[in-house]
Motif scaffolding. Structure first.
Motif, short mmCIF file in Angstrom:
data_model
loop_
_atom_site.label_atom_id
_atom_site.label_comp_id
_atom_site.label_asym_id
_atom_site.label_seq_id
_atom_site.Cartn_x
_atom_site.Cartn_y
_atom_site.Cartn_z
N GLY A 262 -34.38 60.10 59.32
CA GLY A 262 -33.18 58.92 59.22
C GLY A 262 -32.73 58.69 60.52
N THR A 263 -32.56 59.82 61.36
CA THR A 263 -31.64 59.71 62.88
C THR A 263 -32.74 59.07 63.87
N LEU A 264 -34.04 59.47 63.64
CA LEU A 264 -34.98 58.67 64.42
C LEU A 264 -35.16 57.11 64.06
N GLN A 265 -35.00 57.11 62.78
CA GLN A 265 -35.05 55.59 62.06
C GLN A 265 -33.96 54.80 62.57
N ALA A 266 -32.77 55.34 62.82
CA ALA A 266 -31.64 54.50 63.26
C ALA A 266 -31.84 54.59 64.68
N TRP A 267 -32.08 55.33 65.58
CA TRP A 267 -32.36 55.14 66.92
C TRP A 267 -33.36 54.06 67.14
N ALA A 268 -34.54 53.98 66.37
CA ALA A 268 -35.40 52.79 66.59
C ALA A 268 -34.94 51.51 66.00
N THR A 269 -33.96 51.62 65.16
CA THR A 269 -33.57 50.34 64.60
C THR A 269 -32.61 49.83 65.56
N VAL A 270 -31.77 50.53 66.13
CA VAL A 270 -30.80 49.97 67.17
C VAL A 270 -31.62 49.47 68.44
N SER A 271 -32.84 50.31 68.69
CA SER A 271 -33.65 49.66 69.65
C SER A 271 -34.62 48.67 69.76
N ASN A 272 -34.32 47.98 68.58
CA ASN A 272 -35.08 46.81 67.95
C ASN A 272 -36.46 47.05 67.87
N VAL A 273 -36.88 48.17 67.58
CA VAL A 273 -38.30 48.56 66.78
C VAL A 273 -38.68 47.82 65.63
N SER A 274 -39.79 47.17 65.49
CA SER A 274 -40.18 46.46 64.15
C SER A 274 -40.10 47.22 63.10
N LEU A 275 -39.62 46.65 61.89
CA LEU A 275 -39.75 47.33 60.67
C LEU A 275 -41.07 48.07 60.26
N GLN A 276 -42.08 47.43 60.52
CA GLN A 276 -43.23 48.14 60.09
C GLN A 276 -43.61 49.29 60.83
#
Length: 416
Positions: free
Chosen positions: A17-31
């Motif tokens: 979850g935390t790594l997912q949030a970090w990637a989300t705010v860093s504009n990493v693609s959903l896939q």
């Protein structure tokens, strides 16, 4: 159980979850975010090296606590190192470190699960499982909700991960102070026996394959609903990382405490089978809370209510599930057997929910997806009802390890 459960749960959110949030705010693609869940493959394969934990012991703190202590030291270093890489530019290196953390965390879980199975008396199993889950979920709130608040307002992502590494290092104190089991089972004489005996003993039980299928399916709906829950709250609903973290930290923590205490008390009164069924229904229906968030205007109080409901229902289901896994293990082989069973429980989260959730969300949208997760949880409940005789026999401690009841020929307590 509470302190060691905290140590067991701390790494999971940092690689999910935390790594997912970090990637989300860093504009990493959903896939790419969806496939980051594959870093948890170690949790599903840990039975492969569990015989090593059963057979060998580090020189300090005994066969179980020694492995826990060693993994905690290495986890503290690896978690801290994750903070020095960026998802937007160094995603591959960050994912590699997350794989290492997951491997060490899975190894810690092997030893801790075996330790809890060995040290708890039968009468302590329900309360011990509840407190173990409570510690685990509190740690997930600290490394999930609190970590998001710290990363967004006080510290950046680097120092947040370093802080989590320090917390893991402090957990070694609990490991050093934990008591040894009153009855210490002998280690297998050879590595070959450590591999063969636990598996042959388990699969000699009648209905063993169906019990394994039950373990895979029981929390499958919960796994699908939670696979991209952080991304849903951030990108699907539009909350900020600070809002998500604060709600998880406050409402999630309160709900976790309530759920754990209620779980231990209710399991002692209801028995294992009824607890698994009632709590399983609640954890499936609670997924509709995310559907409500998806179809109603954004409001922080509604998110708080949904987060609280999910933590209470999910905690109840997990506590009963952990008690089931402990009841299925024989003490001589507790590390390997518990690793096999808990690894199977992670199959849905790692190989099904992670890769398949993004295309499901993109094809049907968030609201329909969360409705579908309720139905994904139904096959596990139907199989639980089908195997109710075996579960009830486990609860009475009257099930012979080599002669489980079948669903077609339920035996009486006397004939058991």
């Amino acid at each position: 159980m509470l302190a060691l459960g905290f140590a067991s749960g701390l790494p999971l959110a940092l690689t999910t979850g935390t790594l997912q949030a970090w990637a989300t705010v860093s504009n990493v693609s959903l896939q790419s975010i969806g496939f980051l869940t594959l870093v948890g493959t170690a949790y599903t394969l840990k039975f492969l090296w569990a015989p090593l934990v059963d057979r060998y012991a580090p020189p300090l703190l005994g066969r179980r606590r020694g492995w826990v202590f060693l993994c905690q030291i290495l986890l503290a270093i690896s978690i801290s190192a994750m903070g020095f890489f960026s998802p937007s530019t160094e995603l591959a290196w960050l994912a590699l470190l997350a794989v290492i953390v997951a491997f060490l965390s899975a190894t810690q879980d092997i030893a801790f699960d075996a330790y809890s199975t060995d040290v708890l008396h039968d009468s302590e199993r329900a309360a011990g499982a509840a407190l173990k889950v409570m510690g685990y979920r509190v740690a997930m709130i600290v490394s999930g909700g609190l970590a998001l608040v710290l990363a967004g307002t006080w510290l950046d992502w680097r120092y947040t991960y370093v802080l989590m590494g320090v917390l893991m290092l402090l957990c070694t104190l609990a490991t050093m102070l934990a008591p040894e089991p009153e009855v210490v089972a002998k280690a297998p004489r050879t590595l070959a026996l450590a591999v063969i005996e636990p598996l042959s003993e388990f699969f000699s039980r009648r209905g063993a394959v169906m019990i394994l299928l039950l373990i895979v399916l029981y929390k499958l709906g919960d796994a699908f609903a939670g696979a991209l829950s952080t991304t849903f709250l951030l990108r699907g609903v539009g909350f900020s990382p600070e809002e998500v973290g604060t709600v998880n930290k406050i409402f999630g923590l309160i709900a976790t405490i309530v759920g754990a205490l209620a779980g231990g008390s209710l399991m002692a009164r209801m028995g294992l089978y009824r607890s698994l069924m009632v709590f399983g229904i609640l954890q499936a229906v609670s997924n509709l809370g995310y559907w409500i968030l998806a179809v109603t205007p954004q409001h922080i109080w509604s998110m708080g209510l949904v987060v609280a409901l999910e933590n209470i229902c999910g905690g109840l289901g997990t506590a009963a599930f952990v008690a089931l896994l402990m009841a299925l293990c024989k003490q001589e082989f507790s590390a390997t057997q518990f690793a096999l069973l808990s690894a199977l429980s992670a199959v849905g989260r790692t190989y099904l929910a992670g890769p398949f959730t993004p295309p499901l969300v993109e094809s049907m949208g968030w609201p329909s997806f969360f409705v579908i997760t309720v139905f994904i949880g139904m096959p596990g409940l139907l199989l639980l009802w089908w195997k109710r005789h075996e579960i009830r026999a486990l609860d009475r401690d009257e099930l012979a390890p080599d002669a489980n009841e079948s669903q077609d020929e339920p035996q009486t307590a006397a004939s058991s």
